[in-house]
Design a protein around this motif. Structure first.
Motif, PDB file in Angstrom:
ATOM      1  N   GLN A   9      -3.038  23.875 -39.859  1.00 22.89           N
ATOM      2  CA  GLN A   9      -2.525  23.022 -38.792  1.00 22.89           C
ATOM      3  C   GLN A   9      -2.744  21.537 -39.095  1.00 22.89           C
ATOM      4  O   GLN A   9      -1.880  20.706 -38.822  1.00 22.89           O
ATOM      5  CB  GLN A   9      -3.189  23.389 -37.458  1.00 22.89           C
ATOM      6  CG  GLN A   9      -2.676  24.682 -36.860  1.00 22.89           C
ATOM      7  CD  GLN A   9      -1.180  24.627 -36.598  1.00 22.89           C
ATOM      8  OE1 GLN A   9      -0.702  23.785 -35.854  1.00 22.89           O
ATOM      9  NE2 GLN A   9      -0.435  25.528 -37.223  1.00 22.89           N
ATOM     10  N   VAL A  12      -0.095  20.592 -41.521  1.00 16.00           N
ATOM     11  CA  VAL A  12       1.194  20.419 -40.839  1.00 16.00           C
ATOM     12  C   VAL A  12       1.236  19.054 -40.149  1.00 16.00           C
ATOM     13  O   VAL A  12       2.230  18.316 -40.250  1.00 16.00           O
ATOM     14  CB  VAL A  12       1.431  21.554 -39.818  1.00 16.00           C
ATOM     15  CG1 VAL A  12       2.636  21.252 -38.941  1.00 16.00           C
ATOM     16  CG2 VAL A  12       1.621  22.885 -40.538  1.00 16.00           C
ATOM     17  N   LEU A  13       0.147  18.706 -39.449  1.00 10.48           N
ATOM     18  CA  LEU A  13       0.082  17.412 -38.767  1.00 10.48           C
ATOM     19  C   LEU A  13       0.131  16.257 -39.765  1.00 10.48           C
ATOM     20  O   LEU A  13       0.796  15.244 -39.535  1.00 10.48           O
ATOM     21  CB  LEU A  13      -1.197  17.318 -37.931  1.00 10.48           C
ATOM     22  CG  LEU A  13      -1.256  18.164 -36.666  1.00 10.48           C
ATOM     23  CD1 LEU A  13      -2.630  18.040 -36.026  1.00 10.48           C
ATOM     24  CD2 LEU A  13      -0.181  17.731 -35.682  1.00 10.48           C
ATOM     25  N   SER A  15       1.496  16.281 -42.730  1.00 11.54           N
ATOM     26  CA  SER A  15       2.871  16.205 -43.257  1.00 11.54           C
ATOM     27  C   SER A  15       3.787  15.513 -42.263  1.00 11.54           C
ATOM     28  O   SER A  15       4.620  14.674 -42.633  1.00 11.54           O
ATOM     29  CB  SER A  15       3.398  17.616 -43.553  1.00 11.54           C
ATOM     30  OG  SER A  15       2.599  18.255 -44.512  1.00 11.54           O
ATOM     31  N   TYR A  16       3.632  15.847 -40.989  1.00 13.22           N
ATOM     32  CA  TYR A  16       4.446  15.216 -39.945  1.00 13.22           C
ATOM     33  C   TYR A  16       4.160  13.713 -39.899  1.00 13.22           C
ATOM     34  O   TYR A  16       5.078  12.895 -39.825  1.00 13.22           O
ATOM     35  CB  TYR A  16       4.155  15.851 -38.584  1.00 13.22           C
ATOM     36  CG  TYR A  16       4.965  15.243 -37.475  1.00 13.22           C
ATOM     37  CD1 TYR A  16       6.198  15.777 -37.116  1.00 13.22           C
ATOM     38  CD2 TYR A  16       4.520  14.117 -36.787  1.00 13.22           C
ATOM     39  CE1 TYR A  16       6.966  15.206 -36.114  1.00 13.22           C
ATOM     40  CE2 TYR A  16       5.276  13.539 -35.786  1.00 13.22           C
ATOM     41  CZ  TYR A  16       6.495  14.089 -35.449  1.00 13.22           C
ATOM     42  OH  TYR A  16       7.238  13.509 -34.462  1.00 13.22           O
ATOM     43  N   ARG A  70       3.596  20.316 -29.533  1.00 14.31           N
ATOM     44  CA  ARG A  70       4.901  20.566 -30.161  1.00 14.31           C
ATOM     45  C   ARG A  70       5.994  19.731 -29.511  1.00 14.31           C
ATOM     46  O   ARG A  70       6.824  19.113 -30.197  1.00 14.31           O
ATOM     47  CB  ARG A  70       5.243  22.058 -30.079  1.00 14.31           C
ATOM     48  CG  ARG A  70       6.516  22.411 -30.826  1.00 14.31           C
ATOM     49  CD  ARG A  70       6.787  23.901 -30.754  1.00 14.31           C
ATOM     50  NE  ARG A  70       5.761  24.672 -31.426  1.00 14.31           N
ATOM     51  CZ  ARG A  70       5.636  25.989 -31.336  1.00 14.31           C
ATOM     52  NH1 ARG A  70       6.476  26.678 -30.575  1.00 14.31           N
ATOM     53  NH2 ARG A  70       4.691  26.623 -31.992  1.00 14.31           N
ATOM     54  N   THR A  77      10.264  12.933 -33.277  1.00 13.62           N
ATOM     55  CA  THR A  77      11.361  13.203 -34.220  1.00 13.62           C
ATOM     56  C   THR A  77      12.693  12.720 -33.654  1.00 13.62           C
ATOM     57  O   THR A  77      13.482  12.073 -34.352  1.00 13.62           O
ATOM     58  CB  THR A  77      11.438  14.713 -34.520  1.00 13.62           C
ATOM     59  OG1 THR A  77      10.249  15.119 -35.194  1.00 13.62           O
ATOM     60  CG2 THR A  77      12.634  15.042 -35.378  1.00 13.62           C
ATOM     61  N   SER A 180      11.103  16.219 -40.379  1.00 12.87           N
ATOM     62  CA  SER A 180       9.837  16.342 -39.634  1.00 12.87           C
ATOM     63  C   SER A 180       9.921  17.348 -38.494  1.00 12.87           C
ATOM     64  O   SER A 180       8.890  17.828 -38.018  1.00 12.87           O
ATOM     65  CB  SER A 180       9.416  14.983 -39.084  1.00 12.87           C
ATOM     66  OG  SER A 180      10.301  14.560 -38.052  1.00 12.87           O
ATOM     67  N   CYS A 183       8.073  20.449 -39.298  1.00 16.01           N
ATOM     68  CA  CYS A 183       6.616  20.345 -39.121  1.00 16.01           C
ATOM     69  C   CYS A 183       6.237  20.478 -37.652  1.00 16.01           C
ATOM     70  O   CYS A 183       5.249  21.142 -37.314  1.00 16.01           O
ATOM     71  CB  CYS A 183       6.108  19.017 -39.669  1.00 16.01           C
ATOM     72  SG  CYS A 183       6.354  18.796 -41.439  1.00 16.01           S
ATOM     73  N   ALA A 184       7.035  19.844 -36.775  1.00 15.25           N
ATOM     74  CA  ALA A 184       6.741  19.911 -35.337  1.00 15.25           C
ATOM     75  C   ALA A 184       6.815  21.347 -34.828  1.00 15.25           C
ATOM     76  O   ALA A 184       5.991  21.781 -34.023  1.00 15.25           O
ATOM     77  CB  ALA A 184       7.711  19.013 -34.569  1.00 15.25           C
ATOM     78  N   GLY A 186       6.194  23.936 -36.532  1.00 14.78           N
ATOM     79  CA  GLY A 186       5.081  24.686 -37.109  1.00 14.78           C
ATOM     80  C   GLY A 186       3.751  24.482 -36.408  1.00 14.78           C
ATOM     81  O   GLY A 186       2.776  25.186 -36.702  1.00 14.78           O
ATOM     82  N   VAL A 187       3.679  23.526 -35.476  1.00 17.85           N
ATOM     83  CA  VAL A 187       2.432  23.284 -34.747  1.00 17.85           C
ATOM     84  C   VAL A 187       2.236  24.382 -33.703  1.00 17.85           C
ATOM     85  O   VAL A 187       3.143  24.685 -32.933  1.00 17.85           O
ATOM     86  CB  VAL A 187       2.452  21.896 -34.067  1.00 17.85           C
ATOM     87  CG1 VAL A 187       1.248  21.706 -33.165  1.00 17.85           C
ATOM     88  CG2 VAL A 187       2.500  20.805 -35.119  1.00 17.85           C
TER      89      VAL A 187
END
Length: 199
Positions: A9, A12-13, A15-16, A70, A77, A180, A183-184, A186-187
């Motif tokens: 997580q 993921v954050l 990367s975002y 999310r 985004t 992005s 990624c969002a 995936g949270v």
């Protein structure tokens, strides 16, 4: 599940944050060289912009608690994508392009600030207690460094950039903000993540 581990997580954050905050802000100053400085500075760099950012920071805390991470990241985004599209429209001198840009910039200031608040909140939530300060410091350092590099690039090379190069930065910014969204999505909700400490 592996996706619900704190390390995944945080990745993921991170990367975002790189896509929406760091790389997008790195490209923004060069993209702005295509726009009429007199028109964009009616809002940008004024007390109005700082007021919007300040109020958005407070609202970001409430919105993250009410809507969840999310939704907040998807908001960032959407507003980032809107601003990239508005830059492209204004750069082509389309009629009504600058009012559209100013509305998009205000929306992006709100979305960007709320997103940063959400990212900091999540960066403090996922790690165990002894790792919180390290993770937050690294997170903020990387994001702020990209923003600083963007400003340096604008001051040193912005005037030399051709129109085609500046347009490329706008399209690259648009691509980063669109990617992005993955990624969002995936949270995961905070309650489903189990930290190293077992809490």
């Amino acid at each position: 599940m592996r996706l619900q581990s704190p390390q995944v997580q945080l990745g993921v954050l991170f990367s975002y944050g790189l896509l929406v905050v760091a790389l997008a802000e790195f490209l923004t100053p060069c993209a702005m060289t295509l726009l009429d400085a007199r028109k964009i500075h009616m809002y940008m760099g004024t007390w109005r912009e700082q007021l919007v950012i300040s109020v958005s920071g407070v609202l970001g805390i409430l919105a993250t608690n009410l809507l969840g991470p999310r939704a907040m990241l998807l908001l960032g985004t959407c507003t980032g994508t809107l601003l990239s599209a508005a830059m492209a429209v204004a750069a082509h001198n389309v009629r009504g392009g600058y009012p559209f840009f100013l509305v998009a910039k205000i929306a992006d200031d709100v979305g960007h600030t709320m997103t940063r608040v959400c990212l900091v909140t999540m960066a403090l939530t996922y790690p165990c207690e002894r790792k919180k300060a390290r993770v937050l410091a690294l997170f903020q350092f990387v994001l702020d460094m990209f923003i600083t590099l963007g400003e340096v690039l604008k001051q040193n090379h912005g005037i030399r950039h051709s129109r085609s190069q500046a347009m490329c930065t706008i399209w690259a910014r648009l691509a980063f903000t669109c990617i992005s969204a993955l990624c969002a999505i995936g949270v995961t909700p905070i309650g489903t993540v189990v930290r190293d400490s077992g809490v």
